[in-house]
Design an enzyme around this catalytic site. Structure first.
Site, PDB file in Angstrom:
ATOM      1  CB  THR A  36       6.509  12.967   1.281  1.00  0.00           C
ATOM      2  OG1 THR A  36       5.224  11.945   1.456  1.00  0.00           O
ATOM      3  CG2 THR A  36       7.007  12.220   1.504  1.00  0.00           C
ATOM      4  CG  LEU A  72      -4.301   7.442  -0.698  1.00  0.00           C
ATOM      5  CD1 LEU A  72      -5.701   7.004  -1.383  1.00  0.00           C
ATOM      6  CD2 LEU A  72      -4.546   9.202  -1.270  1.00  0.00           C
ATOM      7  CE1 TYR A 144       5.223   4.143  -4.573  1.00  0.00           C
ATOM      8  CE2 TYR A 144       5.391   3.300  -7.071  1.00  0.00           C
ATOM      9  CZ  TYR A 144       4.838   3.538  -5.797  1.00  0.00           C
ATOM     10  OH  TYR A 144       3.407   4.985  -5.722  1.00  0.00           O
ATOM     11  CE1 TYR A 158      -5.088  -8.780   5.670  1.00  0.00           C
ATOM     12  CE2 TYR A 158      -6.813  -8.635   7.298  1.00  0.00           C
ATOM     13  CZ  TYR A 158      -5.160  -9.295   6.655  1.00  0.00           C
ATOM     14  OH  TYR A 158      -4.708  -9.390   8.302  1.00  0.00           O
ATOM     15  CD  GLN A 161      -6.952 -16.738   4.142  1.00  0.00           C
ATOM     16  OE1 GLN A 161      -6.053 -15.999   3.521  1.00  0.00           O
ATOM     17  NE2 GLN A 161      -7.078 -16.867   5.939  1.00  0.00           N
TER      18      GLN A 161
HETATM   19  P1  NAD Z   1       2.182  11.497  -1.231  1.00  0.00           P
HETATM   20  O1  NAD Z   1       4.248  10.899  -1.098  1.00  0.00           O
HETATM   21  O2  NAD Z   1       1.937  13.229  -1.491  1.00  0.00           O
HETATM   22  O3  NAD Z   1       1.253  11.066  -0.211  1.00  0.00           O
HETATM   23  C1  NAD Z   1       1.822   9.505   0.477  1.00  0.00           C
HETATM   24  C2  NAD Z   1       0.995  10.262   1.786  1.00  0.00           C
HETATM   25  O4  NAD Z   1       1.263   8.984   2.801  1.00  0.00           O
HETATM   26  C3  NAD Z   1       1.970  11.197   2.549  1.00  0.00           C
HETATM   27  O5  NAD Z   1       1.805  12.518   3.305  1.00  0.00           O
HETATM   28  C4  NAD Z   1       2.409  10.592   3.579  1.00  0.00           C
HETATM   29  O6  NAD Z   1       3.238  11.780   4.622  1.00  0.00           O
HETATM   30  C5  NAD Z   1       1.883   9.837   4.187  1.00  0.00           C
HETATM   31  N1  NAD Z   1       2.591   8.611   4.786  1.00  0.00           N
HETATM   32  C6  NAD Z   1       3.829   7.788   4.102  1.00  0.00           C
HETATM   33  N2  NAD Z   1       4.316   6.898   5.369  1.00  0.00           N
HETATM   34  C7  NAD Z   1       2.605   6.677   5.988  1.00  0.00           C
HETATM   35  C8  NAD Z   1       2.959   5.686   7.175  1.00  0.00           C
HETATM   36  N3  NAD Z   1       4.158   4.800   7.081  1.00  0.00           N
HETATM   37  N4  NAD Z   1       1.834   6.793   7.898  1.00  0.00           N
HETATM   38  C9  NAD Z   1       0.809   7.555   7.758  1.00  0.00           C
HETATM   39  N5  NAD Z   1       1.203   8.044   6.269  1.00  0.00           N
HETATM   40  C10 NAD Z   1       2.407   8.054   5.824  1.00  0.00           C
HETATM   41  O7  NAD Z   1       2.155  11.196  -2.388  1.00  0.00           O
HETATM   42  P2  NAD Z   1       0.904  11.160  -3.910  1.00  0.00           P
HETATM   43  O8  NAD Z   1       1.302  11.831  -4.349  1.00  0.00           O
HETATM   44  O9  NAD Z   1      -0.235  12.038  -2.850  1.00  0.00           O
HETATM   45  O10 NAD Z   1       0.708   9.332  -3.537  1.00  0.00           O
HETATM   46  C11 NAD Z   1      -0.399   9.067  -2.651  1.00  0.00           C
HETATM   47  C12 NAD Z   1      -0.705   7.473  -3.204  1.00  0.00           C
HETATM   48  O11 NAD Z   1      -1.097   7.287  -4.401  1.00  0.00           O
HETATM   49  C13 NAD Z   1       0.943   6.695  -2.857  1.00  0.00           C
HETATM   50  O12 NAD Z   1      -0.391   5.427  -2.358  1.00  0.00           O
HETATM   51  C14 NAD Z   1       1.030   6.079  -3.710  1.00  0.00           C
HETATM   52  O13 NAD Z   1       1.843   5.193  -3.937  1.00  0.00           O
HETATM   53  C15 NAD Z   1      -0.266   6.289  -4.856  1.00  0.00           C
HETATM   54  N6  NAD Z   1      -0.607   5.991  -6.651  1.00  0.00           N
HETATM   55  C16 NAD Z   1       0.116   7.664  -6.187  1.00  0.00           C
HETATM   56  C17 NAD Z   1       0.750   8.255  -7.613  1.00  0.00           C
HETATM   57  C18 NAD Z   1       1.236   9.703  -8.202  1.00  0.00           C
HETATM   58  O14 NAD Z   1       1.496   9.821 -10.237  1.00  0.00           O
HETATM   59  N7  NAD Z   1       1.475  10.677  -8.099  1.00  0.00           N
HETATM   60  C19 NAD Z   1       0.885   7.194  -9.076  1.00  0.00           C
HETATM   61  C20 NAD Z   1       0.832   5.548  -8.543  1.00  0.00           C
HETATM   62  C21 NAD Z   1       0.144   5.286  -7.209  1.00  0.00           C
END
Ligand code: NAD
Ligand code: UDP
Length: 321
Positions: A36, A72, A144, A158, A161
């Site tokens: 994404t 992230l 999710y 982690y 342990q």
């Molecule tokens: P986003 O989709 O813009 O960013 C996620 C990134 O992770 C992307 O660049 C994607 O390409 C990368 N990615 C996905 N799967 C991957 C993999 N298997 N290996 C390597 N890279 C991978 O979303 P975001 O809003 O920037 O969210 C970032 C983090 O924050 C996420 O973990 C999300 O769960 C968490 N989060 C975001 C929000 C929000 O409102 N934006 C709320 C709660 C939690």
């Protein structure tokens, strides 16, 4: 200078974090599989000798000598994380395990980007960290929600342990420039629709609530949490803006701020869509001395300006082809 690995660094939040931590004088490895995220989000950083961009999937182990890991990597928008639910679970579970394994091996500190989704459709309002949540473990959002819940469990195991230093933040709905225009999340959807005078798609009757946090506020909380010197303070800590709005209120606000001619239309409410969401941020205020400072109107104006420019550039691009 700290060596910092940011997984999901080319995504919305990750790319802002890369920019910020680089500006603060750190050496950054941005790791992403571009599911994404996009290279464009970090293209302006590529000339910096302290910035490295690596195409890699966290489901495969990765080794680098680093001091800190911001984990992230994971799609955050319901459309994207439901596109391939199995992959979403693998990313949260196997990906987090790989990053914790790396942290253990090189003695790095890991911050896990968890989510308000661990509370599911909450029966406690506002949500406090001690609330265990109300998640449908077989629903469409479970890939999710349960993936992120398992990632939290992994962090704690982690730590217990193997003594790995971990920090967990539960992020509430965050918005701002560099969100993907077709991301499907409510703020980007409404702004893109309003700027093009298209119908604004409100799910259900729009009475469900969310609390929207501007990206800069999140970054401040996230970095403060990583930098807490007390290694026994793991969290989880809610990082969000407690100002709560109904989705209908958000739609109206976006229409007003964009002077749009858009009409509101109602679409079916997705299954398991939480009815209400608002963080209790007492813990963050007390332990991190953090609270959000950017009101919704101000953050929306900046985000609208970003999408407006994006749309104009796309138009120019289409005309020149
Ligand atoms: P986003 O989709 O813009 O960013 C996620 C990134 O992770 C992307 O660049 C994607 O390409 C990368 N990615 C996905 N799967 C991957 C993999 N298997 N290996 C390597 N890279 C991978 O979303 P975001 O809003 O920037 O969210 C970032 C983090 O924050 C996420 O973990 C999300 O769960 C968490 N989060 C975001 C929000 C929000 O409102 N934006 C709320 C709660 C939690
Ligand atoms: N939503 C909406 N119209 C849209 C996109 C989302 O009304 O075009 C609603 C969605 O049903 C939910 C809220 O807005 O009630 C927030 O959705 P989002 O996908 O941004 O995040 P999450 O549900 O994960 O909080």
């Amino acid at each position: 200078m700290k060596r910092i690995l940011i997984t999901g660094g080319a995504g919305f939040i990750g790319s802002h974090l890369c920019e910020r931590l680089l500006r603060e004088g750190n050496d950054i490895i941005c790791l992403d599989n571009y599911f994404t995220g996009t290279k464009q989000n970090v293209a302006h950083l590529l000339d910096n000798p302290y910035f490295e961009l690596v195409r890699h999937d966290v489901c495969t182990p990765y080794l680098a000598e680093v001091d800190e890991i911001y984990n992230l990597a994971c799609p955050a928008s319901p459309i994207h994380y439901q596109y391939n639910g199995i992959k979403t679970i693998k990313t949260s579970v196997i990906g987090t395990m790989n990053m914790l394994g790396l942290a253990k091996r090189v003695k790095a500190k890991l911050l896990q980007a968890s989510t308000s989704e661990v509370y599911g459709d909450p029966s406690i309002h506002p949500q406090v960290e001690s609330y265990w949540g109300n998640v449908n473990c077989i629903g469409e959002r479970s890939c999710y929600d349960e993936g992120k819940r398992c990632a939290e469990a992994l962090c704690l195991n982690y730590h217990r342990q193997n003594g790995v230093k971990v920090k967990i933040i539960r992020i509430f709905n965050t918005y701002g420039p560099k969100m993907h225009p077709n991301d499907g999340r409510v703020v980007s959807n409404f702004i893109m629709q309003a700027l093009q005078n298209k119908d604004i798609t409100v799910a259900g009757n729009g009475s469900q609530t969310r609390s929207f946090q501007y990206i800069d506020d999140l970054l401040n909380g996230m970095i403060k949490m990583m930098n807490t010197s007390d290694d026994s303070f793991i969290g989880p800590v809610n990082i969000g803006n407690p100002s709560e709005f109904t989705i209908l209120e958000l739609a109206q606000k976006v229409i007003d701020l964009t002077n749009s001619k858009s009409k509101i239309v109602y679409i079916p409410l997705p299954s398991d869509d939480p009815l209400q969401r608002k963080p209790d941020i007492t813990l963050a205020k007390e332990t991190l001395k953090w609270q959000p400072i950017i009101p919704l109107d101000e953050g929306l104006k900046k985000t609208i300006a970003y999408f407006d420019t994006l749309l104009k550039e796309t138009k120019i691009c289409q005309q020149s082809h």
